[in-house]
Design an enzyme around this catalytic site. Sequence first.
Site, mmCIF file in Angstrom:
data_model
loop_
_atom_site.group_PDB
_atom_site.id
_atom_site.type_symbol
_atom_site.label_atom_id
_atom_site.label_comp_id
_atom_site.label_asym_id
_atom_site.label_seq_id
_atom_site.Cartn_x
_atom_site.Cartn_y
_atom_site.Cartn_z
ATOM 1 N N CYS A 106 0.866 -1.174 0.000
ATOM 2 C CA CYS A 106 0.000 0.000 0.000
ATOM 3 C C CYS A 106 0.905 1.226 0.000
ATOM 4 O O CYS A 106 1.680 1.433 0.941
ATOM 5 C CB CYS A 106 -0.876 -0.049 1.251
ATOM 6 N N CYS A 113 -2.708 15.156 2.911
ATOM 7 C CA CYS A 113 -3.878 15.105 2.022
ATOM 8 C C CYS A 113 -4.723 16.347 2.251
ATOM 9 O O CYS A 113 -4.823 16.840 3.356
ATOM 10 C CB CYS A 113 -4.685 13.851 2.353
ATOM 11 N N CYS A 333 -3.116 4.228 7.518
ATOM 12 C CA CYS A 333 -2.136 5.200 7.035
ATOM 13 C C CYS A 333 -2.315 6.580 7.609
ATOM 14 O O CYS A 333 -3.416 7.030 7.853
ATOM 15 C CB CYS A 333 -2.176 5.239 5.522
HETATM 16 N N1 SAH Z 1 -7.575 9.312 -0.833
HETATM 17 C C1 SAH Z 1 -7.885 8.004 -1.299
HETATM 18 C C2 SAH Z 1 -6.900 6.938 -0.891
HETATM 19 C C3 SAH Z 1 -6.323 6.983 0.490
HETATM 20 S S1 SAH Z 1 -7.375 6.507 1.800
HETATM 21 C C4 SAH Z 1 -9.294 7.635 -0.903
HETATM 22 O O1 SAH Z 1 -9.960 8.434 -0.250
HETATM 23 O O2 SAH Z 1 -9.768 6.595 -1.318
HETATM 24 C C5 SAH Z 1 -7.567 4.779 1.604
HETATM 25 C C6 SAH Z 1 -8.865 4.235 2.153
HETATM 26 O O3 SAH Z 1 -8.844 4.207 3.598
HETATM 27 C C7 SAH Z 1 -10.076 5.054 1.759
HETATM 28 O O4 SAH Z 1 -11.143 4.210 1.446
HETATM 29 C C8 SAH Z 1 -10.360 5.821 3.034
HETATM 30 O O5 SAH Z 1 -11.657 6.310 3.067
HETATM 31 C C9 SAH Z 1 -10.048 4.774 4.072
HETATM 32 N N2 SAH Z 1 -9.843 5.272 5.427
HETATM 33 C C10 SAH Z 1 -9.251 6.401 5.829
HETATM 34 N N3 SAH Z 1 -9.266 6.515 7.169
HETATM 35 C C11 SAH Z 1 -9.870 5.416 7.630
HETATM 36 C C12 SAH Z 1 -10.194 4.941 8.929
HETATM 37 N N4 SAH Z 1 -9.897 5.635 10.046
HETATM 38 N N5 SAH Z 1 -10.827 3.754 9.025
HETATM 39 C C13 SAH Z 1 -11.132 3.035 7.914
HETATM 40 N N6 SAH Z 1 -10.862 3.432 6.673
HETATM 41 C C14 SAH Z 1 -10.242 4.611 6.523
#
Ligand code: SAH
Length: 351
Positions: A106, A113, A333
Amino acid sequence: MEKSDILSLSLRELEDALIGAGEKKFRAKQIFHWLHLKRVFEWDEMTDLSVQLRQTLDKKFCINRLFVQKRLESNIDNTVKYLYRLSDGNFVETVLMKYDYGYSICVSTQVGCKMGCSFCASAIAGYIRSLSPSEILMQIYETEKNEGVHISRIVLMGIGEPLDNYDNVVRFLSLISDKEGTDLSLRHVTLSTCGIVPRIYELAELRLGLTLSVSLHSADNVRRSEIMPVNRKYDINELLEACRYYIDRTGRRITFEYAVIDGVNSSDKDADKLADLLRGMNCHVNLIPVNKVKERNYRTARSGVADFAARLEKRGINATVRRTLGSDIEAACGQLRRDADKQRENGGEQN
Ligand code: SAH
């Protein structure tokens, strides 16, 4: 003169650069192989190039390495998380996961962001800049080198919004799939977006064969705007229209990501609304128990996710529950980078 970032150049561009420097065209392929096939990142180890050429390369180009700031390994499932330091001192996170079929990685696409999703640690840490193609690529090369593994799948789901760094991400995809280099089939790549609609149309035209994953998290416009500010710009109807176009144009199924959050989007009514929204679409819903983020109170009851999945399935919507990996090493992440930045601000950076 600023040195050119050689790992971000296509083979064609490298050929042009070498011809421009009075070198033979075939040298470009040799160098490309050193970098992308043999993963050699020191000019002096490129032994079939003359000393003089190596000196020219050193003058004109830089090889942007990533430095390991931290490596955490999960005791539960072998997931490994890297905090990499970039050449300008910024940090990104990369997570290596082991599945039955092999290794998946990943990668991050930005330092921070801008999207501001309320449940996401990356949003809390703030935005600094986009990554270059080579900085995305090197998360894979360095991790393969460090771990001695071969990575067969890539997910662009780390820190950042890939479609907010569109050109560099597309260039990265072209580099990683180059026949003269890593030659990874883009069928093994998933790009996750919060829904930047115009870029979804653009991506559809490229017909790259990758899997598009769309972070939906709610089927209700008011609620989605509350937790995902991007929805105020591109609402659910516009987003779904773009998704349908993407499916038609590419013949690929879309995955919708849905983090189930107690009291926010987890009710039976929420599931029914989602099923109505997606009915008839060539798609699949990936349910995620929300990852805990220190600054937020969001949580998911484990049974809540299973019930939500069952309710969707009953209404004919394909749904799976994502396995949580690396829960003991904050594999969600954005959390490590935020902590490292805080440490740096407090003057406590470790090297
Ligand atoms: N910006 C992109 C990719 C990065 S986030 C996006 O929004 O898809 C990767 C995934 O993790 C996304 O589906 C995001 O909504 C999710 N995500 C972020 N924080 C999270 C959390 N605290 N718990 C579960 N999923 C989360």
